[in-house]
Design an enzyme around this catalytic site. Structure first.
Site, PDB file in Angstrom:
ATOM      1  N   SER A  15      38.335 -26.305 -15.773  1.00  8.66           N
ATOM      2  CA  SER A  15      38.704 -24.870 -16.052  1.00  8.66           C
ATOM      3  C   SER A  15      39.581 -24.282 -15.127  1.00  8.66           C
ATOM      4  CB  SER A  15      37.379 -23.947 -15.713  1.00  8.66           C
ATOM      5  OG  SER A  15      37.818 -22.442 -15.885  1.00  8.66           O
ATOM      6  N   THR A  62      31.121 -20.248 -20.494  1.00  2.96           N
ATOM      7  CA  THR A  62      31.948 -21.431 -21.642  1.00  2.96           C
ATOM      8  C   THR A  62      30.872 -22.044 -22.117  1.00  2.96           C
ATOM      9  OG1 THR A  62      33.978 -22.317 -21.525  1.00  2.96           O
ATOM     10  CG2 THR A  62      32.779 -22.972 -19.613  1.00  2.96           C
ATOM     11  N   LYS A  66      27.574 -20.285 -24.474  1.00  2.96           N
ATOM     12  CA  LYS A  66      28.016 -18.861 -25.123  1.00  2.96           C
ATOM     13  C   LYS A  66      26.821 -18.238 -25.778  1.00  2.96           C
ATOM     14  CE  LYS A  66      33.037 -19.194 -24.741  1.00  2.96           C
ATOM     15  NZ  LYS A  66      34.179 -18.813 -25.254  1.00  2.96           N
ATOM     16  N   ASP A 102      36.858 -12.452 -25.448  1.00  2.61           N
ATOM     17  CA  ASP A 102      37.619 -13.585 -25.877  1.00  2.61           C
ATOM     18  C   ASP A 102      38.464 -12.956 -27.244  1.00  2.61           C
ATOM     19  OD1 ASP A 102      36.943 -15.927 -24.496  1.00  2.61           O
ATOM     20  OD2 ASP A 102      35.405 -16.331 -25.606  1.00  2.61           O
ATOM     21  N   GLY A 128      39.196 -22.077 -39.214  1.00  2.12           N
ATOM     22  CA  GLY A 128      38.092 -22.372 -38.324  1.00  2.12           C
ATOM     23  C   GLY A 128      37.119 -21.336 -38.544  1.00  2.12           C
ATOM     24  N   GLY A 130      34.215 -21.548 -36.213  1.00  2.00           N
ATOM     25  CA  GLY A 130      33.285 -21.542 -34.907  1.00  2.00           C
ATOM     26  C   GLY A 130      33.216 -20.467 -34.161  1.00  2.00           C
ATOM     27  N   GLY A 131      32.708 -20.505 -32.761  1.00  2.00           N
ATOM     28  CA  GLY A 131      32.835 -19.463 -31.981  1.00  2.00           C
ATOM     29  C   GLY A 131      33.943 -18.941 -31.763  1.00  2.00           C
ATOM     30  N   ALA A 132      35.078 -19.476 -31.385  1.00  6.25           N
ATOM     31  CA  ALA A 132      36.206 -18.966 -31.033  1.00  6.25           C
ATOM     32  C   ALA A 132      36.730 -18.123 -32.587  1.00  6.25           C
ATOM     33  CB  ALA A 132      37.225 -20.006 -30.826  1.00  6.25           C
ATOM     34  N   GLU A 156      30.755 -22.975 -46.451  1.00  2.86           N
ATOM     35  CA  GLU A 156      29.653 -22.039 -46.240  1.00  2.86           C
ATOM     36  C   GLU A 156      29.990 -21.409 -45.057  1.00  2.86           C
ATOM     37  OE1 GLU A 156      28.467 -24.931 -49.186  1.00  2.86           O
ATOM     38  OE2 GLU A 156      29.277 -25.276 -47.012  1.00  2.86           O
ATOM     39  N   GLN A 250      41.660 -12.638 -21.776  1.00  2.27           N
ATOM     40  CA  GLN A 250      40.190 -12.477 -21.636  1.00  2.27           C
ATOM     41  C   GLN A 250      39.753 -12.537 -20.316  1.00  2.27           C
ATOM     42  OE1 GLN A 250      37.970 -15.096 -20.674  1.00  2.27           O
ATOM     43  NE2 GLN A 250      39.558 -16.365 -20.031  1.00  2.27           N
TER      44      GLN A 250
END
Length: 280
Positions: A15, A62, A66, A102, A128, A130-132, A156, A250
């Site tokens: 990081s 991270t 999350k 974010d 995508g 997902g989380g992002a 889905e 962020q």
């Protein structure tokens, strides 16, 4: 002695948040310190308690914590609940409160490319689910947009995210193959996946054969600074943007939440680019 802030995740050795925040603390004359804490999923609950004992005033969260951290906090803000993830925790009244910077960080970086007034006229494709993707899609829709479409390998998941966002904007969910064939109908295309990140540098998330000239291609990846997907897009006449600005924004929003002081975003950006060994 200054205040302690931090990052929790697993792993965290890669990081750039510690150097970005600590450089900014020094530049502003703060004696505060930002420390990365590597916590495995099994250590998370004890780790949050340790943060309280250490009197940590705020911390970033991270992968892979999350979502798992949410029930361990005293409160979670509404936007973070809708996104379904927390990336920033701050202390208020002795309580740990979860938020998510974010999505707003991405939105600010996108507006710096396209201009403040034009987002509501744009048709956006998000690759995508997902989380992002959740953070990006929810924040864009909350801000206002002509339409937002989610394309994902698993339809889905795309449909579920589209449903979450539909209360704020016109949304849809499609397959990746359909996204490729209808690409010319989108003004902005955002890759929220890890496709194109090391070590798979030659992989791309979506074929660009049907992309129109002038499309904004935005990739959340910032290492490498220019993915193969962005390189191909630039050759086809796209306006390209990598993930450095989102990462900085962020982080800056978290910094402000913790300290009530606005950091120098350009300076933070220079710090990150220096660490990455290049420029945008």
């Amino acid at each position: 002695m200054g205040k302690l802030y931090g990052l929790i995740g697993h792993p965290v050795g890669h990081s750039m948040s510690p150097i970005m925040h600590n450089c900014e603390f020094r530049e502003l004359g703060f004696s505060d310190h930002y420390q990365a804490f590597d916590l495995s999923p099994e250590q998370l609950e004890d780790g949050v308690e340790a943060m309280k004992m250490l009197d940590v005033q705020g911390f970033n969260v991270t992968i892979p914590h999350k979502v798992a951290i949410m029930p361990l906090l005293d409160e979670v803000e509404q936007e973070a609940l809708e996104i379904g993830a927390v990336n920033t925790v701050y202390k208020s009244g002795g309580k740990f409160i979860g938020t998510n910077t974010d999505g707003r960080g991405y939105l600010m970086s996108l507006l710096s490319v396209i201009g403040e007034s034009s987002l509501q006229e744009k048709s956006i494709l998000v690759i995508g689910a997902g989380g992002a993707a959740r953070a990006v899609a929810v924040s864009i829709c909350r801000s206002g947009v002509a339409s937002l479409t989610i394309a994902n390998r698993t339809i889905e998941k795309a449909e579920e995210l589209s449903s979450v966002c539909s209360k704020y904007a016109k949304t849809d969910a499609i397959s990746l193959s359909e996204a490729e064939t209808t690409l010319s109908s989108f003004d902005i295309v955002i890759n929220t996946t890890s496709i194109g990140m090391s070590p798979h540098l030659n992989h791309t998330p979506l074929k660009l054969d049907h992309m129109k000239t002038g499309t904004v291609l935005s990739d959340l990846i910032y290492n490498p600074l220019e993915t193969q997907w962005l390189k191909e897009g630039k050759q086809r006449g796209a306006v390209v943007d990598n993930g450095v600005s989102m990462f900085v924004e962020q982080g800056a929003l978290a910094f402000e939440k913790w300290t009530d002081v606005a950091p120098n975003r350009q300076r933070m950006r220079r710090t990150v680019l220096k660490e990455l060994g290049g420029q945008k």
